[in-house]
Scaffold this motif. Structure first.
Motif, PDB file in Angstrom:
ATOM      1  N   MET A   1      -7.945  -2.679   9.840  1.00 29.72           N
ATOM      2  CA  MET A   1      -8.004  -3.432   8.595  1.00 29.72           C
ATOM      3  C   MET A   1      -9.447  -3.730   8.287  1.00 29.72           C
ATOM      4  SD  MET A   1      -5.827  -6.749   7.582  1.00 29.72           S
ATOM      5  CE  MET A   1      -6.810  -8.180   7.279  1.00 29.72           C
ATOM      6  N   ASN A   2      -9.796  -3.562   7.071  1.00 32.43           N
ATOM      7  CA  ASN A   2     -11.151  -3.807   6.628  1.00 32.43           C
ATOM      8  C   ASN A   2     -11.332  -5.298   6.388  1.00 32.43           C
ATOM      9  OD1 ASN A   2     -13.658  -3.822   5.499  1.00 32.43           O
ATOM     10  ND2 ASN A   2     -13.230  -2.225   3.998  1.00 32.43           N
ATOM     11  N   GLN A   3     -12.076  -5.941   7.249  1.00 32.77           N
ATOM     12  CA  GLN A   3     -12.275  -7.383   7.177  1.00 32.77           C
ATOM     13  C   GLN A   3     -13.087  -7.792   5.956  1.00 32.77           C
ATOM     14  OE1 GLN A   3     -11.212  -9.851   9.241  1.00 32.77           O
ATOM     15  NE2 GLN A   3     -10.109  -8.503  10.624  1.00 32.77           N
ATOM     16  N   SER A   4     -13.997  -6.933   5.507  1.00 36.69           N
ATOM     17  CA  SER A   4     -14.875  -7.319   4.416  1.00 36.69           C
ATOM     18  C   SER A   4     -14.164  -7.403   3.071  1.00 36.69           C
ATOM     19  CB  SER A   4     -16.065  -6.361   4.322  1.00 36.69           C
ATOM     20  OG  SER A   4     -15.596  -5.063   4.032  1.00 36.69           O
ATOM     21  N   SER A   5     -13.142  -6.618   2.834  1.00 36.10           N
ATOM     22  CA  SER A   5     -12.474  -6.630   1.534  1.00 36.10           C
ATOM     23  C   SER A   5     -11.509  -7.799   1.392  1.00 36.10           C
ATOM     24  CB  SER A   5     -11.733  -5.322   1.294  1.00 36.10           C
ATOM     25  OG  SER A   5     -10.629  -5.232   2.168  1.00 36.10           O
ATOM     26  N   GLY A   6     -10.984  -8.306   2.507  1.00 38.52           N
ATOM     27  CA  GLY A   6     -10.056  -9.427   2.447  1.00 38.52           C
ATOM     28  C   GLY A   6      -8.656  -9.039   2.013  1.00 38.52           C
ATOM     29  N   LYS A   7      -8.403  -7.768   1.793  1.00 37.86           N
ATOM     30  CA  LYS A   7      -7.083  -7.322   1.375  1.00 37.86           C
ATOM     31  C   LYS A   7      -6.285  -6.880   2.585  1.00 37.86           C
ATOM     32  CE  LYS A   7      -8.101  -5.768  -3.263  1.00 37.86           C
ATOM     33  NZ  LYS A   7      -7.975  -4.655  -4.196  1.00 37.86           N
ATOM     34  N   ARG A   8      -4.991  -7.130   2.509  1.00 39.24           N
ATOM     35  CA  ARG A   8      -4.091  -6.691   3.562  1.00 39.24           C
ATOM     36  C   ARG A   8      -3.471  -5.368   3.141  1.00 39.24           C
ATOM     37  NH1 ARG A   8      -0.357 -11.700   4.652  1.00 39.24           N
ATOM     38  NH2 ARG A   8       0.364 -10.382   6.331  1.00 39.24           N
ATOM     39  N   PRO A   9      -3.128  -4.519   4.109  1.00 38.63           N
ATOM     40  CA  PRO A   9      -2.471  -3.263   3.730  1.00 38.63           C
ATOM     41  C   PRO A   9      -1.115  -3.524   3.114  1.00 38.63           C
ATOM     42  CG  PRO A   9      -2.550  -3.517   6.121  1.00 38.63           C
ATOM     43  CD  PRO A   9      -3.307  -4.660   5.534  1.00 38.63           C
ATOM     44  N   LYS A  10      -0.740  -2.668   2.202  1.00 35.47           N
ATOM     45  CA  LYS A  10       0.548  -2.794   1.529  1.00 35.47           C
ATOM     46  C   LYS A  10       1.661  -2.380   2.488  1.00 35.47           C
ATOM     47  CE  LYS A  10       3.099  -1.280  -2.508  1.00 35.47           C
ATOM     48  NZ  LYS A  10       3.105  -0.429  -3.687  1.00 35.47           N
ATOM     49  N   LEU A  11       2.668  -3.219   2.598  1.00 34.76           N
ATOM     50  CA  LEU A  11       3.809  -2.952   3.448  1.00 34.76           C
ATOM     51  C   LEU A  11       4.940  -2.388   2.597  1.00 34.76           C
ATOM     52  CD1 LEU A  11       5.133  -3.217   6.244  1.00 34.76           C
ATOM     53  CD2 LEU A  11       5.846  -5.494   5.588  1.00 34.76           C
ATOM     54  N   VAL A  12       5.378  -1.181   2.929  1.00 37.32           N
ATOM     55  CA  VAL A  12       6.442  -0.528   2.175  1.00 37.32           C
ATOM     56  C   VAL A  12       7.676  -0.494   3.071  1.00 37.32           C
ATOM     57  CG1 VAL A  12       7.194   1.570   1.012  1.00 37.32           C
ATOM     58  CG2 VAL A  12       4.793   0.878   0.919  1.00 37.32           C
ATOM     59  N   LEU A  13       8.676  -1.309   2.741  1.00 34.22           N
ATOM     60  CA  LEU A  13       9.886  -1.371   3.540  1.00 34.22           C
ATOM     61  C   LEU A  13      10.883  -0.289   3.160  1.00 34.22           C
ATOM     62  CD1 LEU A  13      10.437  -5.224   3.657  1.00 34.22           C
ATOM     63  CD2 LEU A  13       9.442  -3.759   5.394  1.00 34.22           C
ATOM     64  N   PHE A  14      11.040  -0.050   1.883  1.00 30.23           N
ATOM     65  CA  PHE A  14      12.002   0.930   1.408  1.00 30.23           C
ATOM     66  C   PHE A  14      11.316   1.846   0.394  1.00 30.23           C
ATOM     67  CE2 PHE A  14      14.412  -2.890   2.493  1.00 30.23           C
ATOM     68  CZ  PHE A  14      15.237  -2.368   3.471  1.00 30.23           C
ATOM     69  N   PRO A  15      10.654   2.886   0.882  1.00 23.03           N
ATOM     70  CA  PRO A  15      10.000   3.775  -0.068  1.00 23.03           C
ATOM     71  C   PRO A  15      11.031   4.469  -0.950  1.00 23.03           C
ATOM     72  CG  PRO A  15       9.995   4.740   2.118  1.00 23.03           C
ATOM     73  CD  PRO A  15      10.553   3.349   2.239  1.00 23.03           C
ATOM     74  N   THR A  16      10.658   4.712  -2.172  1.00 24.38           N
ATOM     75  CA  THR A  16      11.584   5.380  -3.086  1.00 24.38           C
ATOM     76  C   THR A  16      11.725   6.835  -2.676  1.00 24.38           C
ATOM     77  OG1 THR A  16       9.777   5.883  -4.596  1.00 24.38           O
ATOM     78  CG2 THR A  16      11.044   3.880  -5.027  1.00 24.38           C
ATOM     79  N   ARG A  17      12.957   7.304  -2.717  1.00 26.53           N
ATOM     80  CA  ARG A  17      13.234   8.695  -2.371  1.00 26.53           C
ATOM     81  C   ARG A  17      13.486   9.464  -3.652  1.00 26.53           C
ATOM     82  NH1 ARG A  17      16.911   9.601   2.757  1.00 26.53           N
ATOM     83  NH2 ARG A  17      17.212  11.443   1.513  1.00 26.53           N
TER      84      ARG A  17
END
Length: 98
Positions: A1-17
């Motif tokens: 995780m990039n600490q400098s940007s302050g953003k968290r990675p996007k969590l995809v629980l149910f990707p669209t098929r």
């Protein structure tokens, strides 16, 4: 995780098929996973998963599917699960679930 940007990675629980349902045309288009659960005290139950490889659709288990067993031995439970899997494959070949 990039600490400098302050953003968290996007969590995809149910990707669209966007997979188009593709029926199988032969038995090799399906994968059957059969095993068992249980013990000598409660009996052995077959466990089954049937996947159509052409589009990745899970055909078994489904909501409301009856349990496979109980059986007195592990081998009998697995054999019954394989028989049920063969029936699911033959049924989907005859009348595909789309």
């Amino acid at each position: 995780m990039n600490q400098s940007s302050g953003k968290r990675p996007k969590l995809v629980l149910f990707p669209t098929r966007t997979v188009t349902p593709t029926p199988g045309t032969r038995e090799d288009d399906f994968q059957i996973y059969a095993s068992y659960r249980g013990s000598n005290a409660s009996g052995f139950f077959g466990t089954l998963k049937v996947v159509r490889k052409t589009d990745g659709r899970l055909l078994f288990p489904f909501d409301g599917a009856a349990s496979i067993g109980p059986f007195p031995t592990k081998a009998a439970a697995v054999a019954a699960a394989l028989d049920r899997g063969d029936a699911v494959v033959k049924g989907d070949l005859a009348c595909p679930e789309l």
